[in-house]
Design an enzyme around this catalytic site. Structure first.
Site, PDB file in Angstrom:
ATOM      1  N   GLY A 251     -29.036 -40.986  29.299  1.00  0.00           N
ATOM      2  CA  GLY A 251     -28.444 -41.825  28.262  1.00  0.00           C
ATOM      3  C   GLY A 251     -27.960 -41.066  27.042  1.00  0.00           C
ATOM      4  O   GLY A 251     -27.645 -41.679  26.018  1.00  0.00           O
ATOM      5  N   PRO A 294     -29.644 -36.484  32.558  1.00  0.00           N
ATOM      6  CA  PRO A 294     -28.342 -36.578  31.875  1.00  0.00           C
ATOM      7  C   PRO A 294     -27.201 -36.745  32.880  1.00  0.00           C
ATOM      8  O   PRO A 294     -27.136 -36.024  33.875  1.00  0.00           O
ATOM      9  CB  PRO A 294     -28.225 -35.218  31.163  1.00  0.00           C
ATOM     10  CG  PRO A 294     -29.121 -34.300  31.911  1.00  0.00           C
ATOM     11  CD  PRO A 294     -30.192 -35.130  32.568  1.00  0.00           C
ATOM     12  N   GLY A 295     -26.336 -37.707  32.626  1.00  0.00           N
ATOM     13  CA  GLY A 295     -25.151 -37.890  33.466  1.00  0.00           C
ATOM     14  C   GLY A 295     -23.918 -37.597  32.623  1.00  0.00           C
ATOM     15  O   GLY A 295     -23.301 -36.532  32.712  1.00  0.00           O
ATOM     16  N   ARG A 296     -23.601 -38.551  31.740  1.00  0.00           N
ATOM     17  CA  ARG A 296     -22.436 -38.425  30.862  1.00  0.00           C
ATOM     18  C   ARG A 296     -22.427 -37.087  30.113  1.00  0.00           C
ATOM     19  O   ARG A 296     -21.373 -36.468  29.942  1.00  0.00           O
ATOM     20  CB  ARG A 296     -22.486 -39.566  29.841  1.00  0.00           C
ATOM     21  CG  ARG A 296     -21.285 -39.663  28.929  1.00  0.00           C
ATOM     22  CD  ARG A 296     -21.584 -40.573  27.734  1.00  0.00           C
ATOM     23  NE  ARG A 296     -22.219 -41.813  28.113  1.00  0.00           N
ATOM     24  CZ  ARG A 296     -21.578 -42.935  28.456  1.00  0.00           C
ATOM     25  NH1 ARG A 296     -20.275 -42.963  28.431  1.00  0.00           N
ATOM     26  NH2 ARG A 296     -22.247 -44.014  28.805  1.00  0.00           N
ATOM     27  N   ARG A 332     -13.350 -48.169  30.892  1.00  0.00           N
ATOM     28  CA  ARG A 332     -14.362 -48.191  29.821  1.00  0.00           C
ATOM     29  C   ARG A 332     -13.908 -48.916  28.550  1.00  0.00           C
ATOM     30  O   ARG A 332     -14.693 -49.653  27.955  1.00  0.00           O
ATOM     31  CB  ARG A 332     -14.845 -46.775  29.500  1.00  0.00           C
ATOM     32  CG  ARG A 332     -15.498 -46.079  30.719  1.00  0.00           C
ATOM     33  CD  ARG A 332     -16.245 -44.800  30.353  1.00  0.00           C
ATOM     34  NE  ARG A 332     -17.379 -45.090  29.500  1.00  0.00           N
ATOM     35  CZ  ARG A 332     -17.392 -44.916  28.203  1.00  0.00           C
ATOM     36  NH1 ARG A 332     -16.340 -44.407  27.597  1.00  0.00           N
ATOM     37  NH2 ARG A 332     -18.449 -45.242  27.505  1.00  0.00           N
ATOM     38  N   CYS A 363      -1.349 -55.136  35.170  1.00  0.00           N
ATOM     39  CA  CYS A 363      -0.913 -56.472  34.786  1.00  0.00           C
ATOM     40  C   CYS A 363      -1.997 -57.214  34.026  1.00  0.00           C
ATOM     41  O   CYS A 363      -2.490 -58.251  34.499  1.00  0.00           O
ATOM     42  CB  CYS A 363      -0.489 -57.224  36.037  1.00  0.00           C
ATOM     43  SG  CYS A 363       0.948 -56.448  36.754  1.00  0.00           S
ATOM     44  N   GLU A 364      -2.420 -56.661  32.907  1.00  0.00           N
ATOM     45  CA  GLU A 364      -3.411 -57.307  32.043  1.00  0.00           C
ATOM     46  C   GLU A 364      -3.155 -56.852  30.622  1.00  0.00           C
ATOM     47  O   GLU A 364      -3.021 -55.649  30.374  1.00  0.00           O
ATOM     48  CB  GLU A 364      -4.834 -56.865  32.412  1.00  0.00           C
ATOM     49  CG  GLU A 364      -5.301 -57.449  33.703  1.00  0.00           C
ATOM     50  CD  GLU A 364      -6.809 -57.558  33.790  1.00  0.00           C
ATOM     51  OE1 GLU A 364      -7.283 -57.629  34.918  1.00  0.00           O
ATOM     52  OE2 GLU A 364      -7.493 -57.584  32.749  1.00  0.00           O
ATOM     53  N   TYR A 393     -17.891 -41.528  34.164  1.00  0.00           N
ATOM     54  CA  TYR A 393     -17.680 -42.977  34.266  1.00  0.00           C
ATOM     55  C   TYR A 393     -16.211 -43.365  34.135  1.00  0.00           C
ATOM     56  O   TYR A 393     -15.886 -44.420  33.607  1.00  0.00           O
ATOM     57  CB  TYR A 393     -18.537 -43.728  33.227  1.00  0.00           C
ATOM     58  CG  TYR A 393     -20.003 -43.424  33.372  1.00  0.00           C
ATOM     59  CD1 TYR A 393     -20.700 -43.825  34.507  1.00  0.00           C
ATOM     60  CD2 TYR A 393     -20.693 -42.734  32.389  1.00  0.00           C
ATOM     61  CE1 TYR A 393     -22.051 -43.537  34.652  1.00  0.00           C
ATOM     62  CE2 TYR A 393     -22.051 -42.442  32.527  1.00  0.00           C
ATOM     63  CZ  TYR A 393     -22.713 -42.851  33.666  1.00  0.00           C
ATOM     64  OH  TYR A 393     -24.055 -42.560  33.816  1.00  0.00           O
TER      65      TYR A 393
HETATM   66  C1  LIG Z   1     -31.802 -44.325  36.019  1.00  0.00           C
HETATM   67  C2  LIG Z   1     -30.687 -43.687  35.281  1.00  0.00           C
HETATM   68  N1  LIG Z   1     -30.792 -42.411  34.947  1.00  0.00           N
HETATM   69  C3  LIG Z   1     -29.802 -41.757  34.310  1.00  0.00           C
HETATM   70  C4  LIG Z   1     -28.639 -42.410  33.956  1.00  0.00           C
HETATM   71  C5  LIG Z   1     -27.587 -41.614  33.271  1.00  0.00           C
HETATM   72  O1  LIG Z   1     -27.138 -42.116  32.119  1.00  0.00           O
HETATM   73  P1  LIG Z   1     -26.171 -41.262  31.208  1.00  0.00           P
HETATM   74  O2  LIG Z   1     -24.982 -40.919  32.017  1.00  0.00           O
HETATM   75  O3  LIG Z   1     -25.871 -42.165  30.107  1.00  0.00           O
HETATM   76  O4  LIG Z   1     -26.931 -40.031  30.828  1.00  0.00           O
HETATM   77  C6  LIG Z   1     -28.496 -43.763  34.260  1.00  0.00           C
HETATM   78  C7  LIG Z   1     -27.311 -44.533  33.804  1.00  0.00           C
HETATM   79  O5  LIG Z   1     -27.351 -45.016  32.659  1.00  0.00           O
HETATM   80  C8  LIG Z   1     -29.533 -44.410  34.957  1.00  0.00           C
HETATM   81  O6  LIG Z   1     -29.411 -45.692  35.297  1.00  0.00           O
HETATM   82  N1  LIG Z   2     -20.679 -46.923  33.006  1.00  0.00           N
HETATM   83  C1  LIG Z   2     -21.250 -46.859  31.683  1.00  0.00           C
HETATM   84  C2  LIG Z   2     -22.594 -46.219  31.677  1.00  0.00           C
HETATM   85  C3  LIG Z   2     -23.527 -46.832  32.630  1.00  0.00           C
HETATM   86  C4  LIG Z   2     -24.628 -45.911  32.860  1.00  0.00           C
HETATM   87  C5  LIG Z   2     -25.172 -46.011  34.230  1.00  0.00           C
HETATM   88  N2  LIG Z   2     -26.528 -46.494  34.294  1.00  0.00           N
HETATM   89  C6  LIG Z   2     -20.320 -46.182  30.703  1.00  0.00           C
HETATM   90  O1  LIG Z   2     -19.279 -45.764  31.040  1.00  0.00           O
HETATM   91  O2  LIG Z   2     -20.607 -46.056  29.558  1.00  0.00           O
END
Ligand SMILES: Cc1ncc(COP(=O)(O)O)c(C=O)c1O
Ligand SMILES: N[C@@H](CCCC[NH3+])C(=O)O
Length: 436
Positions: A251, A294-296, A332, A363-364, A393
Site C-alpha cells: 500500500g 509493495p506493488g505500486r 484509474r 465513448c464516455e 494498475y
Molecule cells: C494483499 C495485498 N498485498 C499487497 C497489495 C499491494 O498494494 P500496493 O500496490 O498498493 O502496494 C495489495 C493491493 O492493495 C493487496 O491486496
Molecule cells: N487498483 C488500485 C489499487 C488496488 C490495490 C490492489 N489491492 C489502484 O490503482 O490504485
C-alpha cells in the site's frame, strides 16, 4: 526513488532531457520509442524496477519482500523480481500460472484472494506455493480438504485490524465493512484462528493484514502493528501459540505529480520494525519475521505511457486534448479520481502553458486521463504526450473497451529497448469471438 524524505520524483531516475526538447528514458528518446512501438505504448525501465526492489530489500534485510503482482506482471517482470530476491504475491490462477511458467520458485509465492476459486486453491497446492493467506472462514475446510494426506500447507490468516488508510474508498481494506479479511473487532479473526489451529493439514505460520493502497503516511502501519500484536498476545493467552511470521501488506504511496508525498522504505524500516520489537517485548512475544508486499511502489514509477494527440477541441471554457488511448489502458482517473502529470515530448515548444484536460478516445464523457493539466498552448494533433508513474494498475487493469486493443509494453535499459507485451490487435479481439 525518494531522494529526500516524503517526496519523490515522478519520472524514472534514468530520465533526462534532450536538446530536441524530447526526453530520454532508459537511454532512448521517447520519440524514437513511439516510432518503433507505435502509440499508445507503455515503457518500463528495468533498472528502475530493480533499484526499487533493492530499496526494500536493503531497508528490511531481515524481512520477506513480496512484490504484489496485481500491480503489473509479465514474464520479464517476474524474472527481475526473482533475480532481486523478492517473493511474489499472486491472487489468481492466471498470475500463479504466469509466475510458474516464468520459473519463479513457487515456495516464494504467496496466494491471496477474498474469493479463491477451487482452481486457484488446487493449482496453488499442486505447484507448491509457499503460503496461502486465508481470507474467510469458509476457505479453511475447503483448503484443508485439498491438502494430500501427510502434507501440511503453510497458511496465514488475513485479519482486519480496524485501521482506516488509503487514497480512495475503493482501495481501503483495513476497516470492517469491506470484503477482505476477517475482522478483529467482531471476533471473526479469533474464531478463524481457532479453526485453523484445529486443522492438522494446515500449519498456521502467522497473521496478515493489508490496510489499503496509496498510503502516504507511516502512522497507519504503526497502528496496525499495535493492533496485530494485541491480537497475537490474546491468541497466545487463549491458545498457547505464537507465530513465526507477520504480514503487514503493502500500500506504499508513490508520487504521481511533483511534490506529492511517497513512502520511503528507509523511513518505514526505521519505524515499523522498531514498533514491532517494542510491542512484542511489552507482551513477552517472540518477534515474528516481517513480510511486506509493495506493488505500486516497485512498478509504478518505472512506467511511462506514451500517447499521440489525435484532436484538440475547445468546449465552453475548457480545452480538450484527445489522445489515442484512454480509460481502456488507464481506468484509474475514472475509478478513483486519480490525478496525473502529462508532458509534451518529442519536440520543444516556447508557447506559454495553458490548462487543458487530456481525454481518451472512448465513448464516455468520463474517459479522462488528466484533468486540468498545463500543456504548451500550441499542442496539436500528431504531438506526443508522456505520462509518468504509469507502471502500476494501468496495463494490469486494461480492458479492450470499444474493441480498442491493449497497448504494447517495451522494456528500456541502458540505451536498449525490447518488446515485452505486443499490442492487442483487432484480429486478437475478433478471434476470441467463437459464436454466431
Ligand atoms: C494483499 C495485498 N498485498 C499487497 C497489495 C499491494 O498494494 P500496493 O500496490 O498498493 O502496494 C495489495 C493491493 O492493495 C493487496 O491486496
Ligand atoms: N487498483 C488500485 C489499487 C488496488 C490495490 C490492489 N489491492 C489502484 O490503482 O490504485
Amino acid at each position: 526513488m525518494p531522494r529526500e524524505p516524503g517526496r519523490a520524483p515522478v519520472w524514472p531516475a534514468s530520465t533526462h532531457p534532450l536538446p530536441s526538447g524530447d526526453l530520454a528514458v532508459g537511454g532512448i528518446a521517447l520519440a524514437e520509442l513511439a516510432d518503433r512501438f507505435g502509440t499508445p505504448c507503455y515503457l518500463i525501465d528495468e533498472d528502475e524496477v530493480r533499484a526499487r526492489a533493492r530499496a526494500w530489500r536493503g531497508a528490511l534485510p531481515e524481512a520477506d519482500i513480496a512484490y504484489a503482482g496485481k500491480a503489473f506482471l509479465s514474464r520479464a517482470m517476474i524474472r527481475w523480481i526473482e533475480e532481486e530476491g523478492l517473493h511474489l504475491d499472486v491472487c489468481s490462477v492466471g498470475e500463479l500460472d504466469l509466475a510458474a511458467h516464468a520459473g519463479f520458485p513457487t515456495e516464494r509465492i504467496v496466494l491471496h484472494g477474498n474469493a479463491k476459486s477451487p482452481v486457484d486453491l488446487s493449482t496453488a497446492l499442486r505447484l507448491g506455493v509457499g503460503r496461502v493467506v486465508i481470507d474467510g472462514t469458509g476457505e479453511i475446510a475447503r483448503l484443508a480438504a485439498l491438502v494430500p494426506p501427510g502434507a501440511r500447507q503453510k497458511v496465514l490468516i488475513r485479519v482486519v485490524p480496524g485501521v482506516e488508510a488509503g487514497a480512495h474508498a475503493a482501495v481501503r481494506t483495513g476497516m470492517e465493512g469491506q470484503k477482505f479479511g476477517l475482522p478483529v473487532a467482531g471476533g471473526e479473526a479469533e474464531e478463524a484462528i481457532a479453526r485453523v489451529l484445529g486443522q492438522p493439514r494446515l500449519q498456521l505460520v502467522g497473521l496478515h493484514c493489508h490496510l489499503g493502497s496509496q498510503i502516504a503516511s507511516l502512522s497507519p502501519y504503526v497502528t496496525a502493528v499495535r493492533r496485530m500484536t494485541e491480537l497475537l498476545a490474546r491468541v497466545r493467552d487463549v491458545h498457547g501459540v505464537t507465530f513465526p511470521e507477520l504480514g503487514l501488506g503493502g500500500g506504499f504511496a508513490i508520487a504521481y505529480r511533483d511534490g506529492e508525498p511517497a513512502i520511503d522504505p528507509a523511513a518505514y524500516a526505521e519505524r515499523v520494525p522498531a514498533e514491532l520489537t517494542a510491542r512484542c517485548a511489552e507482551y513477552g512475544l517472540p518477534v515474528p519475521r516481517l513480510s511486506v508486499e509493495p506493488g505500486r511502489w516497485i512498478a509504478g514509477p518505472a512506467g511511462v505511457a506514451l500517447y499521440r494527440v489525435l484532436a484538440v477541441k475547445k468546449s465552453g471554457a475548457r480545452v480538450f486534448v484527445a489522445v489515442d488511448g484512454g480509460m481502456s489502458d488507464n481506468p484509474r482517473p475514472a475509478l478513483y479520481g486519480a490525478r496525473y502529470t502529462v508532458r509534451l515530448v518529442g519536440r520543444s515548444s516556447d508557447a506559454p502553458a495553458h490548462t487543458v484536460t487530456v481525454v481518451g478516445r472512448h465513448c464516455e464523457a468520463g474517459d479522462i486521463l488528466a484533468e486540468e493539466v498545463p500543456l504548451p498552448a500550441d499542442v496539436r494533433p500528431g504531438d506526443l504526450l508522456a505520462v509518468p508513474a504509469a507502471g502500476a494498475y494501468q496495463l494490469s487493469m486494461a480492458a479492450p473497451y470499444n474493441l480498442v486493443g491493449r497497448p504494447p509494453l517495451a522494456a528500456v535499459s541502458a540505451g536498449r529497448a525490447r518488446l515485452l507485451l505486443r499490442r492487442e490487435t483487432a484480429e486478437d479481439l475478433r478471434s476470441r469471438d467463437v459464436g454466431a
